[in-house]
Motif scaffolding. Structure first.
Motif, PDB file in Angstrom:
ATOM      1  N   ARG A 152     -10.538   0.221   3.806  1.00  0.00           N
ATOM      2  CA  ARG A 152      -9.106   0.255   4.120  1.00  0.00           C
ATOM      3  C   ARG A 152      -8.796  -0.675   5.279  1.00  0.00           C
ATOM      4  O   ARG A 152      -7.796  -1.397   5.252  1.00  0.00           O
ATOM      5  CB  ARG A 152      -8.688   1.682   4.488  1.00  0.00           C
ATOM      6  N   GLU A 193       1.709  14.329   8.914  1.00  0.00           N
ATOM      7  CA  GLU A 193       2.607  13.441   9.669  1.00  0.00           C
ATOM      8  C   GLU A 193       3.761  12.960   8.789  1.00  0.00           C
ATOM      9  O   GLU A 193       4.888  12.805   9.255  1.00  0.00           O
ATOM     10  CB  GLU A 193       1.845  12.233  10.237  1.00  0.00           C
ATOM     11  N   LEU A 213      -2.802   6.337   7.219  1.00  0.00           N
ATOM     12  CA  LEU A 213      -4.247   6.350   7.515  1.00  0.00           C
ATOM     13  C   LEU A 213      -4.635   5.190   8.433  1.00  0.00           C
ATOM     14  O   LEU A 213      -5.624   5.277   9.160  1.00  0.00           O
ATOM     15  CB  LEU A 213      -5.052   6.288   6.216  1.00  0.00           C
ATOM     16  N   ALA A 214      -3.854   4.112   8.400  1.00  0.00           N
ATOM     17  CA  ALA A 214      -4.124   3.004   9.329  1.00  0.00           C
ATOM     18  C   ALA A 214      -4.031   3.499  10.763  1.00  0.00           C
ATOM     19  O   ALA A 214      -4.843   3.156  11.618  1.00  0.00           O
ATOM     20  CB  ALA A 214      -3.144   1.856   9.096  1.00  0.00           C
ATOM     21  N   LEU A 216       0.839  -1.208   0.000  1.00  0.00           N
ATOM     22  CA  LEU A 216       0.000   0.000   0.000  1.00  0.00           C
ATOM     23  C   LEU A 216       0.870   1.253   0.000  1.00  0.00           C
ATOM     24  O   LEU A 216       2.062   1.204   0.293  1.00  0.00           O
ATOM     25  CB  LEU A 216      -0.915   0.000   1.224  1.00  0.00           C
ATOM     26  N   ILE A 242      -6.524  -0.930  14.955  1.00  0.00           N
ATOM     27  CA  ILE A 242      -7.723  -1.440  14.305  1.00  0.00           C
ATOM     28  C   ILE A 242      -8.203  -2.693  15.019  1.00  0.00           C
ATOM     29  O   ILE A 242      -7.421  -3.621  15.263  1.00  0.00           O
ATOM     30  CB  ILE A 242      -7.440  -1.719  12.810  1.00  0.00           C
ATOM     31  N   LEU A 294       0.010  22.493   4.215  1.00  0.00           N
ATOM     32  CA  LEU A 294      -0.743  22.175   5.424  1.00  0.00           C
ATOM     33  C   LEU A 294      -0.012  22.723   6.644  1.00  0.00           C
ATOM     34  O   LEU A 294       1.202  22.831   6.636  1.00  0.00           O
ATOM     35  CB  LEU A 294      -0.851  20.659   5.560  1.00  0.00           C
ATOM     36  N   PHE A 296      -5.890   6.609  -3.816  1.00  0.00           N
ATOM     37  CA  PHE A 296      -5.570   8.036  -3.822  1.00  0.00           C
ATOM     38  C   PHE A 296      -4.731   8.379  -5.038  1.00  0.00           C
ATOM     39  O   PHE A 296      -3.892   7.613  -5.469  1.00  0.00           O
ATOM     40  CB  PHE A 296      -4.813   8.414  -2.549  1.00  0.00           C
ATOM     41  N   VAL A 308      -6.855  12.487   5.626  1.00  0.00           N
ATOM     42  CA  VAL A 308      -5.791  12.544   4.617  1.00  0.00           C
ATOM     43  C   VAL A 308      -4.858  13.716   4.922  1.00  0.00           C
ATOM     44  O   VAL A 308      -3.635  13.580   4.897  1.00  0.00           O
ATOM     45  CB  VAL A 308      -6.380  12.662   3.190  1.00  0.00           C
ATOM     46  N   LEU A 314       0.681   6.935   2.204  1.00  0.00           N
ATOM     47  CA  LEU A 314      -0.506   7.616   2.726  1.00  0.00           C
ATOM     48  C   LEU A 314      -1.466   6.626   3.391  1.00  0.00           C
ATOM     49  O   LEU A 314      -1.935   6.845   4.516  1.00  0.00           O
ATOM     50  CB  LEU A 314      -1.211   8.355   1.579  1.00  0.00           C
ATOM     51  N   GLU A 315      -1.745   5.517   2.702  1.00  0.00           N
ATOM     52  CA  GLU A 315      -2.658   4.530   3.287  1.00  0.00           C
ATOM     53  C   GLU A 315      -2.100   3.952   4.584  1.00  0.00           C
ATOM     54  O   GLU A 315      -2.830   3.708   5.538  1.00  0.00           O
ATOM     55  CB  GLU A 315      -2.929   3.408   2.284  1.00  0.00           C
ATOM     56  N   ASN A 316      -0.780   3.742   4.604  1.00  0.00           N
ATOM     57  CA  ASN A 316      -0.150   3.243   5.829  1.00  0.00           C
ATOM     58  C   ASN A 316      -0.417   4.186   6.999  1.00  0.00           C
ATOM     59  O   ASN A 316      -0.763   3.738   8.094  1.00  0.00           O
ATOM     60  CB  ASN A 316       1.357   3.076   5.620  1.00  0.00           C
ATOM     61  N   VAL A 352      -4.030  14.634  -2.712  1.00  0.00           N
ATOM     62  CA  VAL A 352      -3.020  14.998  -1.725  1.00  0.00           C
ATOM     63  C   VAL A 352      -2.952  16.509  -1.599  1.00  0.00           C
ATOM     64  O   VAL A 352      -2.505  17.190  -2.511  1.00  0.00           O
ATOM     65  CB  VAL A 352      -1.639  14.435  -2.144  1.00  0.00           C
ATOM     66  N   PHE A 404      -5.941  -3.543   5.437  1.00  0.00           N
ATOM     67  CA  PHE A 404      -4.871  -3.633   6.432  1.00  0.00           C
ATOM     68  C   PHE A 404      -4.875  -5.016   7.075  1.00  0.00           C
ATOM     69  O   PHE A 404      -3.839  -5.627   7.296  1.00  0.00           O
ATOM     70  CB  PHE A 404      -5.046  -2.569   7.525  1.00  0.00           C
ATOM     71  N   PRO A 431       2.157  19.440  12.135  1.00  0.00           N
ATOM     72  CA  PRO A 431       1.529  18.934  13.360  1.00  0.00           C
ATOM     73  C   PRO A 431       2.009  19.622  14.628  1.00  0.00           C
ATOM     74  O   PRO A 431       1.296  19.634  15.613  1.00  0.00           O
ATOM     75  CB  PRO A 431       1.934  17.462  13.382  1.00  0.00           C
ATOM     76  N   ALA A 465       3.828  10.574  -0.356  1.00  0.00           N
ATOM     77  CA  ALA A 465       2.537  10.012   0.062  1.00  0.00           C
ATOM     78  C   ALA A 465       2.051   8.887  -0.839  1.00  0.00           C
ATOM     79  O   ALA A 465       1.486   7.905  -0.365  1.00  0.00           O
ATOM     80  CB  ALA A 465       1.481  11.114   0.122  1.00  0.00           C
ATOM     81  N   LEU A 466       2.278   9.024  -2.156  1.00  0.00           N
ATOM     82  CA  LEU A 466       1.697   8.043  -3.075  1.00  0.00           C
ATOM     83  C   LEU A 466       2.686   6.949  -3.476  1.00  0.00           C
ATOM     84  O   LEU A 466       2.383   6.100  -4.303  1.00  0.00           O
ATOM     85  CB  LEU A 466       1.140   8.755  -4.316  1.00  0.00           C
ATOM     86  N   ARG A 513       3.004   6.486  10.974  1.00  0.00           N
ATOM     87  CA  ARG A 513       1.767   5.722  11.199  1.00  0.00           C
ATOM     88  C   ARG A 513       1.407   5.726  12.687  1.00  0.00           C
ATOM     89  O   ARG A 513       0.248   5.917  13.056  1.00  0.00           O
ATOM     90  CB  ARG A 513       1.943   4.283  10.703  1.00  0.00           C
ATOM     91  N   ILE A 522      -0.876  13.385   5.679  1.00  0.00           N
ATOM     92  CA  ILE A 522       0.157  14.079   4.897  1.00  0.00           C
ATOM     93  C   ILE A 522       1.045  14.909   5.826  1.00  0.00           C
ATOM     94  O   ILE A 522       2.269  14.940   5.691  1.00  0.00           O
ATOM     95  CB  ILE A 522      -0.488  15.001   3.833  1.00  0.00           C
ATOM     96  N   SER A 565      -1.860  -0.868  14.872  1.00  0.00           N
ATOM     97  CA  SER A 565      -2.156   0.498  14.447  1.00  0.00           C
ATOM     98  C   SER A 565      -3.476   0.989  15.041  1.00  0.00           C
ATOM     99  O   SER A 565      -3.888   2.113  14.779  1.00  0.00           O
ATOM    100  CB  SER A 565      -2.239   0.588  12.915  1.00  0.00           C
TER     101      SER A 565
END
Lengths: 256, 323
Positions: B183, A136, A101-102, A94, B200, B316, B307, A130, A97-99, B312, B187, B319, A146-147, A165, A134, B198
């Protein structure tokens, strides 16, 4: 100075093997604590006990005064303890980004109906998740990646992605298992900087590491394990002078 | 959704809408059969392809749905399409109850358990459980469904009913794929330990995958019952579970267009080779074996990327600035 995480008399027995015996220490909020010791000392086992991957045989582990010992891992993450793995466990197929999002999963709530109906609330939440992911990725030093698929990232970047993550789950305590493993000197330097910035965000860090220069530079407090037992605890300077620690690492004269 | 995929779906939809003009009743009936298996394959794909749970007992949920609708209809006079959601719900509840104690099992062990489950259901139906399943004879005299006051009877009419439901299913399942729920299943399939680590709740998502997959198989069962007007335990044999499993693996596990292609091939190929009589299953088996050696990822393993660059955002706040 209150203890965020308290271990008391923690013991783990696998069959006849005592992997961790009567270990107790406090992780103080806002500090970076290192857990060191020779191979097989029980460091990773201790981590797995904290994160709920293993059950303690005896003893208690409390996070913010709340016992963790009977909770499942995902509940512990929700409470605010996130981790990385010694042998990187990313979702390799994956995207980065998906990682991340986990890690965001437990701080979001859209369910089955939200997904099927694609409600405005669900879409807002997705966009925010999302954006946070991004941010993080930028924070750990992976801007613009990210992709990319996780498996296509360099080893050091994969370690950073795992940290991203974990950070996405908004932890109070971040548990890093050998974060510098496989990193070169320059990457290790960057990692020390990253740990400093994580601390600056108010996140407490507990880490296992073999790279002593990193441990001495990054940690405020160190616990030393040998053969599953705690043999020393203190600030880096004191640990470096501790006779038992030196013996554990270099061997005693009788042994050599 | 990807433009090429959308075009593919539209072409298929137009072809199916026009199909009754060019095909005879037998050929339309084969298409109906394809549609039902597409639905079953999509339902199993949620469990096997998306969540990575080896389930070779999908026919059990199909049976629960079909029998629920048949019993509701023949005993209580509930119209078939009204019975459909009840079929789905009951199949889902059944799935959660039976999957709860075994859902933590690893791949191959779970596979064995689900084979047992499928057999238990089939044998229970033969033995006329609760005295409502009609034993080995099954249930007959199931009424035809009504849609907007129109009785659905001919193969052509069933074509539109079945493939209409396929269209709705494909639409919803693509949405699911691109969501937080979808998703989480991915995972889970990729690395369950990392998923749990993580944050879940892997047990919950395993059960949800089973529940949703069973619900769809159950609803498909109710359509099957309406189409056949007779159902019996034979229709829900172990072989059905195997065939649906095959469709998912052959087409491309986890890929919605892939499992649809898989279902179409597995249904249509033996029909084409009908002239070969008994040898057709040999050809079929050989093709399977060659496929798995040459193309183990399936015929159409394509999955939509979740995505793209447009998703994207830039510029931003970092954090650190966040509380």
């Amino acid at each position: 100075m209150s203890a965020l995480l308290e271990l008391r008399g923690v013991t783990k027995i696998f069959g006849g093997l005592v992997a961790v015996e009567d270990v107790g220490f406090d992780v103080v909020a806002g500090q970076v604590m290192g857990l060191i010791g020779p191979n097989g000392a029980g460091k990773t086992t201790t981590f797995n006990l904290i994160t709920g991957n293993y059950r303690v045989s005896r003893g208690t582990i409390a996070f913010e005064g709340r016992p963790l010992t009977s909770l499942r891992t995902n509940r512990i993450v929700r409470l605010g303890v996130a981790r990385t793995f010694q042998n990187i466990r990313l979702f390799q197929q994956l995207t980065a980004l998906e990682n991340v999002l986990a890690g965001r999963h437990c701080r979001t709530s859209a369910g089955l109906l939200g997904a099927l109906l694609r409600t405005p609330g669900q879409r807002r939440e997705e966009r925010a998740a999302v954006a946070r992911a991004i941010a993080e990725l930028d924070f750990v030093g992976l801007p613009g990646r990210a992709l990319d698929l996780a498996k296509n990232l360099a080893y050091g970047d994969q370690r950073r992605l795992e940290i991203a993550r974990a950070l996405a789950s908004e932890p109070k305590l971040l548990v890093l298992d050998e974060p510098a493993g496989g990193m070169n000197e320059q990457e290790t330097d960057q990692l020390v900087g990253l740990i400093g910035r994580i601390k600056a965000r108010g996140i407490t860090v507990l880490l296992i590491e073999h790279d002593m220069t990193l441990v001495m530079r990054a940690c405020d407090q160190i616990v030393v394990l040998e053969y599953g037992k705690k043999i020393a605890e203190g600030p880096p300077a004191a640990i470096q002078r501790d006779r038992r620690v030196i013996e554990a690492y270099l061997g005693t004269e009788e042994a050599t | 959704m990807n433009r090429r995929l959308l075009v593919g779906y539209l072409v298929a939809a137009v072809a199916l809408i026009l199909a009754p003009r060019f095909l005879d009743a037998y050929q339309v009936d084969v298409l109906n059969s394809v549609g039902l298996y597409v639905l079953l394959a999509l339902s199993l794909n949620l469990i096997l392809g998306d969540a990575g749970l080896f389930n070779m007992g999908q026919a059990a949920f199909y049976a629960v749905g079909a029998y629920t609708a048949a019993i509701l209809n023949t005993r209580l006079g509930v119209p078939m399409l009204w019975a459909m959601p009840v079929s789905g719900l009951l199949a889902a509840i059944f799935a959660v109850i039976v999957a709860r104690p075994v859902v933590h099992l690893r791949g191959d062990y779970l596979l064995v358990v689900t084979i047992g489950l499928g057999e238990i259901v089939r044998i229970a139906l033969v033995n006329d459980v609760f005295g409502v399943t009609g034993g080995a004879n099954g249930i007959f005299g199931i009424a035809r469904p009504f849609l907007f006051g129109h009785k659905i009877r001919t193969p052509d009419e069933f074509l539109y009913l079945i493939w209409g439901f396929v269209a709705v299913t494909v639409f919803l399942f693509h949405r699911l794929e691109e969501s937080r729920f979808g998703r989480a299943l991915t995972f889970l399939r990729e690395d369950a330990v990392a998923a749990e680590g993580s944050g879940i709740d892997t047990t919950r998502y395993r059960l949800m995958a089973f529940a949703l997959g069973a619900a769809w198989a159950g609803m498909t069962g109710s359509i099957y019952a309406a189409k056949m007007t007779i159902i019996s335990p034979e229709s829900f044999s172990f072989w059905e579970s195997v065939v649906v499993f095959l469709m998912v693996i052959l087409g491309g596990s986890g890929s919605i267009p892939g499992v649809m292609v898989g279902a179409a091939i597995v249904v249509i190929m033996p029909e084409i080779f009908r002239d070969l009589a008994t040898a057709r299953m040999l050809v079929f088996g050989l093709v399977m074996m060659v496929m798995m050696v040459v193309r183990p990822q399936g015929l159409l393993p394509w999955r939509a990327p979740r995505f793209r660059a447009g998703d994207v955002p830039r510029d931003l706040p970092r954090p650190e600035a966040a509380p």
